[in-house]
Design an enzyme around this catalytic site. Structure first.
Site, PDB file in Angstrom:
ATOM      1  N   LYS A   1      41.290  28.640  47.041  1.00  0.00           N
ATOM      2  CA  LYS A   1      40.242  28.085  46.165  1.00  0.00           C
ATOM      3  C   LYS A   1      40.841  27.005  45.286  1.00  0.00           C
ATOM      4  O   LYS A   1      42.052  26.959  45.062  1.00  0.00           O
ATOM      5  CB  LYS A   1      39.600  29.168  45.291  1.00  0.00           C
ATOM      6  CG  LYS A   1      40.530  29.848  44.266  1.00  0.00           C
ATOM      7  CD  LYS A   1      40.751  29.106  42.970  1.00  0.00           C
ATOM      8  CE  LYS A   1      41.767  29.810  42.083  1.00  0.00           C
ATOM      9  NZ  LYS A   1      42.446  28.963  41.128  1.00  0.00           N
TER      10      LYS A   1
ATOM     11  N   PRO B   1      50.351  28.076  49.647  1.00  0.00           N
ATOM     12  CA  PRO B   1      51.568  28.213  48.849  1.00  0.00           C
ATOM     13  C   PRO B   1      51.424  29.287  47.767  1.00  0.00           C
ATOM     14  O   PRO B   1      50.319  29.559  47.288  1.00  0.00           O
ATOM     15  CB  PRO B   1      51.773  26.836  48.214  1.00  0.00           C
ATOM     16  CG  PRO B   1      50.750  25.941  48.781  1.00  0.00           C
ATOM     17  CD  PRO B   1      49.760  26.735  49.567  1.00  0.00           C
ATOM     18  N   VAL B   2      52.558  29.873  47.411  1.00  0.00           N
ATOM     19  CA  VAL B   2      52.598  30.994  46.464  1.00  0.00           C
ATOM     20  C   VAL B   2      52.872  30.452  45.054  1.00  0.00           C
ATOM     21  O   VAL B   2      53.602  29.470  44.897  1.00  0.00           O
ATOM     22  CB  VAL B   2      53.725  31.963  46.886  1.00  0.00           C
ATOM     23  CG1 VAL B   2      53.862  33.115  45.897  1.00  0.00           C
ATOM     24  CG2 VAL B   2      53.457  32.480  48.291  1.00  0.00           C
TER      25      VAL B   2
ATOM     26  N   GLY C   1      47.362  34.847  46.876  1.00  0.00           N
ATOM     27  CA  GLY C   1      47.551  36.304  46.862  1.00  0.00           C
ATOM     28  C   GLY C   1      46.225  37.025  46.696  1.00  0.00           C
ATOM     29  O   GLY C   1      45.974  38.054  47.336  1.00  0.00           O
TER      30      GLY C   1
ATOM     31  N   ASP D   1      40.934  36.985  40.034  1.00  0.00           N
ATOM     32  CA  ASP D   1      40.358  36.050  41.013  1.00  0.00           C
ATOM     33  C   ASP D   1      39.881  36.743  42.290  1.00  0.00           C
ATOM     34  O   ASP D   1      39.301  36.095  43.156  1.00  0.00           O
ATOM     35  CB  ASP D   1      41.411  34.998  41.431  1.00  0.00           C
ATOM     36  CG  ASP D   1      41.562  33.882  40.402  1.00  0.00           C
ATOM     37  OD1 ASP D   1      40.656  33.716  39.553  1.00  0.00           O
ATOM     38  OD2 ASP D   1      42.583  33.172  40.462  1.00  0.00           O
TER      39      ASP D   1
HETATM   40  O1  C5P Z   1      44.076  39.441  36.631  1.00  0.00           O
HETATM   41  P1  C5P Z   1      45.395  38.887  37.012  1.00  0.00           P
HETATM   42  O2  C5P Z   1      46.428  39.963  37.246  1.00  0.00           O
HETATM   43  O3  C5P Z   1      45.350  37.915  38.156  1.00  0.00           O
HETATM   44  O4  C5P Z   1      45.898  38.049  35.777  1.00  0.00           O
HETATM   45  C1  C5P Z   1      47.225  37.604  35.646  1.00  0.00           C
HETATM   46  C2  C5P Z   1      47.489  37.253  34.208  1.00  0.00           C
HETATM   47  O5  C5P Z   1      46.737  36.085  33.848  1.00  0.00           O
HETATM   48  C3  C5P Z   1      47.068  38.300  33.216  1.00  0.00           C
HETATM   49  O6  C5P Z   1      48.111  39.210  32.981  1.00  0.00           O
HETATM   50  C4  C5P Z   1      46.773  37.493  31.973  1.00  0.00           C
HETATM   51  O7  C5P Z   1      47.977  37.148  31.334  1.00  0.00           O
HETATM   52  C5  C5P Z   1      46.215  36.208  32.542  1.00  0.00           C
HETATM   53  N1  C5P Z   1      44.746  36.144  32.606  1.00  0.00           N
HETATM   54  C6  C5P Z   1      44.016  36.032  31.434  1.00  0.00           C
HETATM   55  N2  C5P Z   1      42.651  35.959  31.482  1.00  0.00           N
HETATM   56  C7  C5P Z   1      42.012  35.959  32.668  1.00  0.00           C
HETATM   57  C8  C5P Z   1      42.737  36.056  33.874  1.00  0.00           C
HETATM   58  C9  C5P Z   1      44.105  36.145  33.805  1.00  0.00           C
HETATM   59  O8  C5P Z   1      44.579  36.014  30.336  1.00  0.00           O
HETATM   60  N3  C5P Z   1      40.676  35.858  32.699  1.00  0.00           N
END
Ligand code: C5P
Length: 283
Positions: free
Chosen positions: A11, A94-95, A102, A136
């Site tokens: 995306k 890509p990562v 992921g 996501d």
């Molecule tokens: O949800 P996910 O594990 O992908 O989020 C990774 C990190 O990104 C979270 O630990 C947080 O620090 C940040 N995040 C956030 N607000 C969001 C999505 C992600 O602060 N809406």
């Protein structure tokens, strides 16, 4: 049926605004997200031996892998007794790139397990499980052109965006999403995306209006040592992109092109400098 193979699409964020920090440490977002054709291929097969084996290119297939976490969440949340699984991911996205690679793999695992074990699970139920795996992942279940709000779990489908060719270009470094969020002071952001204007442009099918409103607030908090992102953005614009911006928490930059020829030559030029450059399109 004991196995399925599904595409897991990348995306990009046509707009990305961070509205506020929440009490749970996450942030409320408003983002217009768009699926592109670059994809991993995710195969999920049921096995007899109880454990989860995951092969995922160069990335560890252990409990840190979102594909494995998605499988565990599926069994916990549905109450279906855990089965042995073999997950094989052909990695192209890509990562650590801001393209939700992921999360896309995790969503494909959830869709695959639903197909294999419980086809009657609704999309909204699957999206609720997805939200446990990562912010996501619900969007990656849904795909298309979508307004994502809240932590990323409040999804509103939008009229399909005008068809753009897309050049994606990732510099050699990766960026940590928590690091990028920690640099945001939502109340201090001055140049916010015009999300309402983007929604309106999408409703009108207004290509120029969509291109004019592409914007990501994470560009404003990029540490100076990663300024190469802006050099790539400027190069894409010089090469004829109608809009260019960083995707997600970066560092991949996307350029939107109306014309296949211009996209193709921009791709060739950037590919000679950046190995992780891709020619792709909206899907
Ligand atoms: O949800 P996910 O594990 O992908 O989020 C990774 C990190 O990104 C979270 O630990 C947080 O620090 C940040 N995040 C956030 N607000 C969001 C999505 C992600 O602060 N809406």
């Amino acid at each position: 049926m004991t196995g399925v193979t599904l595409p897991a699409y990348a995306k990009l964020n046509l707009t990305l605004d961070v509205l506020r920090r929440r009490n749970d440490g996450y942030h409320d977002l408003a983002s217009v997200m768009q699926t592109v054709s670059l994809h991993d291929d995710v195969s999920v097969a049921l096995t007899e031996d109880g454990g989860i084996v995951c092969r995922c290119g160069d990335i560890p297939g252990d409990e840190s892998n979102l594909a494995v976490r998605a499988a565990r969440a599926f069994f916990v949340k549905t109450g279906i007794p855990p089965r042995g699984l073999y997950i094989d991911v052909v990695k192209r996205i890509p990562v650590g790139a801001g393209l939700a690679g992921g999360s896309a793999d995790a969503a494909a695992v959830l869709r695959g397990l639903r197909a294999l074990l419980r086809p009657e699970i609704s999309r909204s139920e699957l999206e609720r499980i997805a939200a446990v795996v990562g912010s996501d992942v619900p969007y990656c279940i849904r795909g298309g052109t979508v307004l994502s709000e809240g932590r990323g779990e409040c999804l509103t489908p939008l009229p399909g965006a005008p068809r753009f060719c897309v050049v994606l270009c990732k510099p050699a470094f990766s960026l940590s999403t928590p690091m990028m969020f920690s640099r945001i002071r939502a109340e201090e952001l001055s140049r916010r995306p015009d999300t309402a204007g983007m929604l309106d442009a999408l409703r009108r099918g207004d290509r120029a209006g969509v291109a004019a409103r592409v914007r990501n607030v994470f560009e404003d908090v990029l540490p100076p040592e990663y300024a190469e992102v802006f050099a790539i953005r400027d190069r894409l614009l010089k090469l004829g992109a109608e809009a260019a911006a960083m995707s997600g928490s970066g560092p991949t930059v996307f350029g939107l092109f109306g014309d296949d020829m211009a996209a193709g030559s921009a791709y060739m030029e950037l590919k000679s400098a950046y190995a992780q450059t891709f020619l792709t399109r909206f899907v």
